[in-house]
Design an enzyme around this catalytic site. Sequence first.
Site, PDB file in Angstrom:
ATOM      1  N   HIS A  39       4.744   5.834   4.052  1.00  9.93           N
ATOM      2  CA  HIS A  39       4.092   5.111   5.143  1.00  9.93           C
ATOM      3  C   HIS A  39       4.379   5.763   6.493  1.00  9.93           C
ATOM      4  CE1 HIS A  39       3.125   1.857   2.365  1.00  9.93           C
ATOM      5  NE2 HIS A  39       2.392   1.322   3.322  1.00  9.93           N
ATOM      6  N   LYS A 104       6.955  -7.336  -2.927  1.00 12.02           N
ATOM      7  CA  LYS A 104       7.702  -8.578  -3.074  1.00 12.02           C
ATOM      8  C   LYS A 104       8.400  -8.870  -1.754  1.00 12.02           C
ATOM      9  CE  LYS A 104      12.008  -6.532  -4.661  1.00 12.02           C
ATOM     10  NZ  LYS A 104      13.126  -6.859  -3.787  1.00 12.02           N
TER      11      LYS A 104
END
Lengths: 185, 279
Positions: A39, A104
């Site tokens: 990212h 999550k």
Amino acid sequence: MDKVYHLEAPLSIEDIECLKIGDMVDVSGYIYTARDAAHQRFLKLIKEGKELPIPIEGQIIYYVGPTPAPPGKVIGAAGATTSYRMDPYSPALLEMGLKGMIGKGRRSNEVKEAMVKYKAIYMASVGGAAALMSRSIKEASVVAYEEMGPEAVMKLKVEKMPAIVVNDIFGNDLYNEGKKKYRIN
Amino acid sequence: MRQISTRTIIDRIKDSAMRLNFELKEDVLSSLKDALDNEESQVGKEILNQLIENAGIARHDMIPICQDTGLAIIIAEMGQEVCIVGGDLRSAFEEGIRQGYKEGYLRNSVCHPFTRENTGDNTPIIVHFDMVPGDRLKLWFAAKGGGSENMSRLFMLPPSAGWVGVKEKIVQTVEEAGPNPCPPTIIGVGIGGSFEQSALLAQKALFRPLGTLNPDSELVKMEDEVLEEINKTGIGPQGLGGRITSLAVHILMMPCHISSLPLAIDIQCHASRYTEIIF
């Protein structure tokens, strides 16, 4: 369990606008993996005005750093990693048309606002159920940053990968609602 | 002096690294099954079922329970009458990890803090040595995942905080962690000692099998009290709401400085992977 919604990636707005928090989904089609390090590189490219190594529009990114594939297997264990580490980078990808994220744990307010603004959803898969998740992965190939080992970006072909909608396009958050429902005093 | 060869140590560490990651410990598995009976949320039950199914697949296919196969931590108790032959002990531990992670197709999860460049063989590992009487070498070997470790906290409380303050901090830490450390979790607590000793106590507290009683009856009561409070938060399996947020709270305590009340909270996810190796 209740109804399970079938999603075929890449996604369109129509695929996700009917989904609400708590809906069980299974994901099929092609998705991409990326963790923090990938990212970070994506954001650098965006800032420099360069092209990303993967398409973003309509896509789903799965936050996972799988174990190496043992002989005869497509991939190793491949469960979700904790999503907040991707929060600083996600709004820019959502602006580019990213439609789904699987991980999550909680997202930041900035990411949640961007999901409403650009119409995208966040889904959780069961953290630690990594052997189970790997059974839904039918093909896997590294498409960028091979030198990063487990943090390399992969393209996965998945079939009925189970997940649950945690943030919908309406700004709801299942982590808040679920906790409220079962809290005592 | 009793001699122990590094060859034996390397082999045992290598085998343990693989077994730990493929086979969910029996005490954890039975605790998850008990949780299934007590969980009221349908989603929570579904998650617990997935975790039990996952453990079966991992064991059968020899594939890791979790993709985060962990940072290796070894707490070694070295008998004073033991002599290590064939090389140095720390290098033997690291060689065992290197071989186990390669042969078992486990993930290398160690990197430079800033460049994030992976070291490529899951070393260096974390080792704590202690000298004890006797002629045995005992190792506690844990493979610790990063997700739950990131939610662990250490507090230097004022002594006036007392048990009430300690309890509040533990519950607050679990609440703030929410879904991030993969609940249902196991909470290791270290009370007293010093800054670094409290963290080591919290880690050692996790080396007690689930379902066993703390040998200190004072701590048994405290563990029950905190667990009850934690499971009232409603966080539930994976933080999606439910009754079972933690499977257990394990506390270790020791005296501390007259000015201090150190408290370390080591949050362990359901994939608790550790073993005791005795030579």
